[in-house]
Design a protein around this motif. Structure first.
Motif, PDB file in Angstrom:
ATOM      1  N   PRO A 257      19.252  19.162  -0.268  1.00 21.34           N
ATOM      2  CA  PRO A 257      20.022  18.048  -0.849  1.00 21.34           C
ATOM      3  C   PRO A 257      19.980  18.129  -2.367  1.00 21.34           C
ATOM      4  CG  PRO A 257      17.945  17.261   0.074  1.00 21.34           C
ATOM      5  CD  PRO A 257      18.063  18.722   0.420  1.00 21.34           C
ATOM      6  N   SER A 258      21.095  17.779  -2.983  1.00 17.35           N
ATOM      7  CA  SER A 258      21.114  17.842  -4.450  1.00 17.35           C
ATOM      8  C   SER A 258      20.386  16.615  -4.998  1.00 17.35           C
ATOM      9  CB  SER A 258      22.547  17.901  -4.970  1.00 17.35           C
ATOM     10  OG  SER A 258      23.066  16.635  -5.193  1.00 17.35           O
ATOM     11  N   HIS A 259      19.543  16.852  -5.964  1.00 17.13           N
ATOM     12  CA  HIS A 259      18.786  15.774  -6.598  1.00 17.13           C
ATOM     13  C   HIS A 259      19.270  15.630  -8.028  1.00 17.13           C
ATOM     14  CE1 HIS A 259      15.898  15.288  -3.367  1.00 17.13           C
ATOM     15  NE2 HIS A 259      15.845  16.606  -3.279  1.00 17.13           N
ATOM     16  N   GLN A 260      19.554  14.401  -8.394  1.00 15.90           N
ATOM     17  CA  GLN A 260      19.953  14.130  -9.754  1.00 15.90           C
ATOM     18  C   GLN A 260      18.775  13.584 -10.517  1.00 15.90           C
ATOM     19  OE1 GLN A 260      23.394  11.524  -9.402  1.00 15.90           O
ATOM     20  NE2 GLN A 260      24.413  12.930 -10.791  1.00 15.90           N
ATOM     21  N   PHE A 261      18.645  14.007 -11.738  1.00 20.97           N
ATOM     22  CA  PHE A 261      17.608  13.473 -12.611  1.00 20.97           C
ATOM     23  C   PHE A 261      17.995  12.062 -13.020  1.00 20.97           C
ATOM     24  CE2 PHE A 261      15.946  12.713 -16.900  1.00 20.97           C
ATOM     25  CZ  PHE A 261      14.589  12.804 -16.623  1.00 20.97           C
ATOM     26  N   GLU A 262      17.066  11.132 -12.892  1.00 25.47           N
ATOM     27  CA  GLU A 262      17.322   9.751 -13.277  1.00 25.47           C
ATOM     28  C   GLU A 262      16.484   9.427 -14.501  1.00 25.47           C
ATOM     29  OE1 GLU A 262      17.605   6.893  -9.894  1.00 25.47           O
ATOM     30  OE2 GLU A 262      16.762   8.610  -8.820  1.00 25.47           O
ATOM     31  N   ARG A 263      17.111   9.290 -15.620  1.00 24.81           N
ATOM     32  CA  ARG A 263      16.412   9.037 -16.866  1.00 24.81           C
ATOM     33  C   ARG A 263      15.771   7.649 -16.854  1.00 24.81           C
ATOM     34  NH1 ARG A 263      16.418  11.630 -20.723  1.00 24.81           N
ATOM     35  NH2 ARG A 263      16.905  11.713 -22.851  1.00 24.81           N
ATOM     36  N   GLY A 264      14.478   7.617 -17.147  1.00 26.64           N
ATOM     37  CA  GLY A 264      13.787   6.350 -17.322  1.00 26.64           C
ATOM     38  C   GLY A 264      13.413   5.618 -16.049  1.00 26.64           C
ATOM     39  N   THR A 265      13.495   6.277 -14.895  1.00 28.35           N
ATOM     40  CA  THR A 265      13.153   5.563 -13.671  1.00 28.35           C
ATOM     41  C   THR A 265      11.808   5.979 -13.111  1.00 28.35           C
ATOM     42  OG1 THR A 265      14.348   7.183 -12.342  1.00 28.35           O
ATOM     43  CG2 THR A 265      15.561   5.201 -13.009  1.00 28.35           C
ATOM     44  N   ASP A 266      11.219   6.998 -13.673  1.00 31.27           N
ATOM     45  CA  ASP A 266       9.901   7.407 -13.211  1.00 31.27           C
ATOM     46  C   ASP A 266       8.833   6.694 -14.026  1.00 31.27           C
ATOM     47  OD1 ASP A 266      11.034   9.068 -11.386  1.00 31.27           O
ATOM     48  OD2 ASP A 266      10.822  10.872 -12.586  1.00 31.27           O
ATOM     49  N   GLY A 267       7.626   6.710 -13.509  1.00 32.35           N
ATOM     50  CA  GLY A 267       6.531   6.072 -14.227  1.00 32.35           C
ATOM     51  C   GLY A 267       6.198   4.728 -13.614  1.00 32.35           C
ATOM     52  N   PRO A 268       5.128   4.143 -14.088  1.00 31.45           N
ATOM     53  CA  PRO A 268       4.655   2.890 -13.501  1.00 31.45           C
ATOM     54  C   PRO A 268       5.572   1.717 -13.801  1.00 31.45           C
ATOM     55  CG  PRO A 268       3.367   3.445 -15.436  1.00 31.45           C
ATOM     56  CD  PRO A 268       4.290   4.607 -15.182  1.00 31.45           C
ATOM     57  N   LYS A 269       5.671   0.814 -12.836  1.00 39.05           N
ATOM     58  CA  LYS A 269       6.439  -0.416 -13.028  1.00 39.05           C
ATOM     59  C   LYS A 269       5.510  -1.603 -13.269  1.00 39.05           C
ATOM     60  CE  LYS A 269      10.330   1.587 -12.450  1.00 39.05           C
ATOM     61  NZ  LYS A 269      10.772   2.263 -13.639  1.00 39.05           N
ATOM     62  N   VAL A 270       4.284  -1.520 -12.740  1.00 39.78           N
ATOM     63  CA  VAL A 270       3.280  -2.563 -12.956  1.00 39.78           C
ATOM     64  C   VAL A 270       1.986  -1.873 -13.374  1.00 39.78           C
ATOM     65  CG1 VAL A 270       1.932  -4.431 -11.930  1.00 39.78           C
ATOM     66  CG2 VAL A 270       4.311  -4.086 -11.226  1.00 39.78           C
ATOM     67  N   ILE A 271       1.493  -2.228 -14.541  1.00 38.29           N
ATOM     68  CA  ILE A 271       0.248  -1.677 -15.050  1.00 38.29           C
ATOM     69  C   ILE A 271      -0.768  -2.808 -15.103  1.00 38.29           C
ATOM     70  CG2 ILE A 271      -0.896  -0.577 -17.013  1.00 38.29           C
ATOM     71  CD1 ILE A 271       1.922   0.550 -17.752  1.00 38.29           C
ATOM     72  N   VAL A 272      -1.871  -2.628 -14.398  1.00 34.24           N
ATOM     73  CA  VAL A 272      -2.948  -3.621 -14.399  1.00 34.24           C
ATOM     74  C   VAL A 272      -4.002  -3.177 -15.395  1.00 34.24           C
ATOM     75  CG1 VAL A 272      -4.872  -4.554 -13.044  1.00 34.24           C
ATOM     76  CG2 VAL A 272      -2.594  -4.450 -12.050  1.00 34.24           C
ATOM     77  N   VAL A 273      -4.432  -4.088 -16.258  1.00 32.07           N
ATOM     78  CA  VAL A 273      -5.523  -3.796 -17.186  1.00 32.07           C
ATOM     79  C   VAL A 273      -6.578  -4.877 -17.032  1.00 32.07           C
ATOM     80  CG1 VAL A 273      -4.383  -4.955 -19.147  1.00 32.07           C
ATOM     81  CG2 VAL A 273      -6.184  -3.277 -19.583  1.00 32.07           C
ATOM     82  N   GLY A 274      -7.827  -4.439 -16.890  1.00 31.63           N
ATOM     83  CA  GLY A 274      -8.943  -5.366 -16.775  1.00 31.63           C
ATOM     84  C   GLY A 274      -9.481  -5.716 -18.150  1.00 31.63           C
ATOM     85  N   VAL A 275      -9.625  -7.014 -18.413  1.00 39.29           N
ATOM     86  CA  VAL A 275     -10.199  -7.458 -19.685  1.00 39.29           C
ATOM     87  C   VAL A 275     -11.350  -8.421 -19.421  1.00 39.29           C
ATOM     88  CG1 VAL A 275      -8.092  -7.181 -21.058  1.00 39.29           C
ATOM     89  CG2 VAL A 275      -8.543  -9.351 -19.958  1.00 39.29           C
ATOM     90  N   ASP A 276     -12.371  -8.316 -20.263  1.00 39.01           N
ATOM     91  CA  ASP A 276     -13.510  -9.232 -20.141  1.00 39.01           C
ATOM     92  C   ASP A 276     -13.989  -9.706 -21.514  1.00 39.01           C
ATOM     93  OD1 ASP A 276     -14.776  -7.009 -21.198  1.00 39.01           O
ATOM     94  OD2 ASP A 276     -16.048  -6.655 -19.446  1.00 39.01           O
ATOM     95  N   GLY A 277     -13.232  -9.384 -22.542  1.00 40.83           N
ATOM     96  CA  GLY A 277     -13.605  -9.783 -23.892  1.00 40.83           C
ATOM     97  C   GLY A 277     -14.393  -8.737 -24.651  1.00 40.83           C
TER      98      GLY A 277
END
Length: 154
Positions: free
Chosen positions: A6-26
């Motif tokens: 199947p032909s795959h098209q490159f989709e600019r800007g759709t890869d990578g994380p959509k939700v990034i969780v960061v833990g903070v405690d001060g």
């Protein structure tokens, strides 16, 4: 017979994380992790989910220590710090972010947060406690869980 791929098209800007969780405690390392995660979220156009894990200290409560009030104040202070930092850079760039609190120990709290928030990536600060080099830090345990890409910020 040759199979057609199947032909795959490159989709600019759709890869990578959509939700990034960061833990903070001060701690300094968690605030550096939040800054790093904020930059990552900005570049990826992802949601930054800032998570504070409120410790559950039944023993402290048994001795009459106001544990819940103290951890609530820490959470409020963290929210104020994050809002202030976001306000300072709002004219330069915007990051979509949310603040969440979960109760529990840091490892299980972050696991629960990452699951519930459907995290694509988790960012944490390196442990500043010497004993964690022997027993293992939250960051090492998250990496070993192997459920999300984990970035550890020194």
């Amino acid at each position: 017979m040759a199979e057609q791929q199947p032909s795959h098209q490159f989709e600019r800007g759709t890869d990578g994380p959509k939700v990034i969780v960061v833990g903070v405690d001060g701690s300094d390392s968690s605030l550096r992790a939040a800054a790093y995660a904020g930059g990552l979220a900005r570049r990826q156009h992802a949601l930054l989910a800032v998570v504070y894990i409120q410790p559950v200290m039944a023993a402290g409560a048994a001795f009459g220590a106001p544990v819940a009030e103290t951890t609530d104040r820490i959470a409020e202070d963290l929210i104020a710090q994050i809002r202030e930092a976001a306000g300072r850079v709002k004219d330069i760039f915007a990051v979509r972010w949310e603040f969440h609190t979960f109760r529990g120990d840091p490892y299980n709290g972050l696991v629960k947060a990452a699951d519930e928030l459907t995290a694509d990536a988790v960012v944490v600060g390196a442990s500043e406690q010497a004993g964690h080099r022997i027993v293992g830090s939250v960051a090492i345990r998250l990496v070993k869980a192997g459920r999300w890409p984990v970035t550890v910020v020194p």
